[in-house]
Design a protein around this motif. Sequence first.
Motif, short mmCIF file in Angstrom:
data_model
loop_
_atom_site.label_atom_id
_atom_site.label_comp_id
_atom_site.label_asym_id
_atom_site.label_seq_id
_atom_site.Cartn_x
_atom_site.Cartn_y
_atom_site.Cartn_z
N VAL A 88 0.80 -0.96 -0.18
CA VAL A 88 -0.04 0.27 -0.23
C VAL A 88 0.61 1.12 -0.34
CG1 VAL A 88 -1.33 1.63 1.62
CG2 VAL A 88 -1.98 -0.72 1.02
N ARG A 89 1.77 0.67 0.32
CA ARG A 89 2.97 2.20 0.46
C ARG A 89 3.32 2.66 -0.46
NH1 ARG A 89 6.98 3.56 5.64
NH2 ARG A 89 8.91 4.15 4.65
N GLU A 94 4.33 5.84 -4.69
CA GLU A 94 4.16 6.08 -6.14
C GLU A 94 3.27 6.54 -7.27
OE1 GLU A 94 6.35 1.59 -7.26
OE2 GLU A 94 7.81 2.37 -5.08
N THR A 95 1.75 6.63 -6.83
CA THR A 95 1.01 7.09 -7.90
C THR A 95 -0.10 8.11 -8.02
OG1 THR A 95 -0.46 5.54 -7.10
CG2 THR A 95 0.71 4.47 -8.26
N GLY A 96 0.03 7.90 -5.82
CA GLY A 96 -0.70 9.41 -5.40
C GLY A 96 -2.09 8.87 -5.82
N VAL A 97 -2.43 7.42 -5.74
CA VAL A 97 -3.93 7.09 -5.70
C VAL A 97 -4.59 7.60 -4.48
CG1 VAL A 97 -3.61 4.81 -4.91
CG2 VAL A 97 -5.95 5.62 -6.42
N SER A 201 -1.65 -2.50 -11.40
CA SER A 201 -0.61 -2.48 -10.70
C SER A 201 -0.32 -4.45 -10.38
CB SER A 201 -1.34 -2.32 -8.90
OG SER A 201 -0.25 -2.50 -8.09
N ASP A 202 0.72 -4.80 -10.86
CA ASP A 202 0.65 -6.20 -10.80
C ASP A 202 2.24 -6.18 -9.99
OD1 ASP A 202 1.66 -8.99 -12.01
OD2 ASP A 202 1.24 -7.66 -13.31
N GLN A 225 4.66 -0.94 -10.73
CA GLN A 225 4.97 -1.91 -11.02
C GLN A 225 4.81 -2.56 -9.58
OE1 GLN A 225 8.31 -0.46 -12.44
NE2 GLN A 225 8.33 -1.21 -14.46
N GLY A 226 5.66 -4.39 -9.89
CA GLY A 226 6.15 -5.06 -7.83
C GLY A 226 7.09 -5.45 -7.24
N LEU A 227 8.31 -4.24 -8.06
CA LEU A 227 9.17 -3.69 -7.14
C LEU A 227 9.13 -2.83 -5.55
CD1 LEU A 227 11.90 -5.44 -7.67
CD2 LEU A 227 12.61 -3.17 -8.21
N GLY A 228 8.56 -2.19 -6.37
CA GLY A 228 7.86 -1.09 -4.74
C GLY A 228 7.46 -2.14 -3.92
N MET A 229 6.80 -2.96 -3.53
CA MET A 229 6.47 -3.44 -2.72
C MET A 229 7.34 -4.57 -1.96
SD MET A 229 3.67 -7.28 -2.68
CE MET A 229 3.51 -8.17 -0.75
#
Length: 265
Positions: A88-89, A94-97, A201-202, A225-229
């Motif tokens: 979630v962070r 990263e997207t401001g959603v 979001s993948d 992208q998934g790397l941020g998680m």
Amino acid sequence: MHNRAFAELGINFRYAAFDIEPGQVREAVEAIRALGLRGVNVTIPHKVTVMDYLDEVDAEARAIGAVNTIVNDGGKLIGYNTDGRGYVRSLTEETGVDLSRQSALLLGAGGAARGVAVALLGAGLASLVITNRTREKAEQLAEHLQAIHPQASITVQPTERINEALVDATLLVQTTSIGMHPNVEASPVSKEALHERLLVSDLIYNPMDTKLLRDAKEKGAHTHQGLGMFIYQGALSFEYWTGQPAPVDAMREAVWDALRSRQQA
Ligand code: NAP
């Protein structure tokens, strides 16, 4: 990424990896106390079993049903789960959603889906549709989530109706292993069903640009992208162990360096 973060803040800690056999989880947990380790991360396949051997498991990790971070507080071992909140962070920073305004479609009902769904609802998401190859697992997850968040709208759709479910969705969260290396040309959703009102979001980060994300970009959708998680679940673990804000940029740089040197090898 942890060693880079410790160096960045001048903290005299070291992060090391250990292979533990399924029958040795109890001994491995006892070793945390005996060796005086400040904490550990736990990964597959031990995230669920390890809970039996801890002194305390926090409420979110209990809701997720898995622990990925242990803190040794003077011999008392406390389990946390940073996967969902890390996701979630990453998504929000990263997207401001604004999650409270999204209608989300969750693909998958495995371990990652559970962590991510608990955290998304905890962060204010109010509308969630779940779809999964094995429908019973989607129904079990929906029931579990509804019990924790009685106000939220949580429903299940069969996978054959993904396209219809996508019409009203504004956030698509892909948590299955479809599209992961080496099956990089596979996608769980047909390109035609994607649209520009969607944030796609993948969770997969190998490869970083999955077929789903490539298709989404071509259809004018926003992507994540998934790397941020991966980086933020580590950053949150770091904060539990050290009590200091994680140097996220340095951690991201360390991950990029590792990925680049792996590609060159
Ligand atoms: P898991 O518990 O084994 O769940 C796998 C999910 O994928 C289930 O919903 C499964 O459906 C579905 N699935 C697998 N193969 C499928 C296929 N051929 N067709 C349709 N559905 C299929 O695994 P997990 O731990 O949740 O991990 C899932 C993905 O998330 C992996 O790609 C992993 O790399 C990624 N992940 C990323 C991060 C990150 O930090 N970015 C963290 C954790 C996981 P059934 O229930 O029908 O089997």
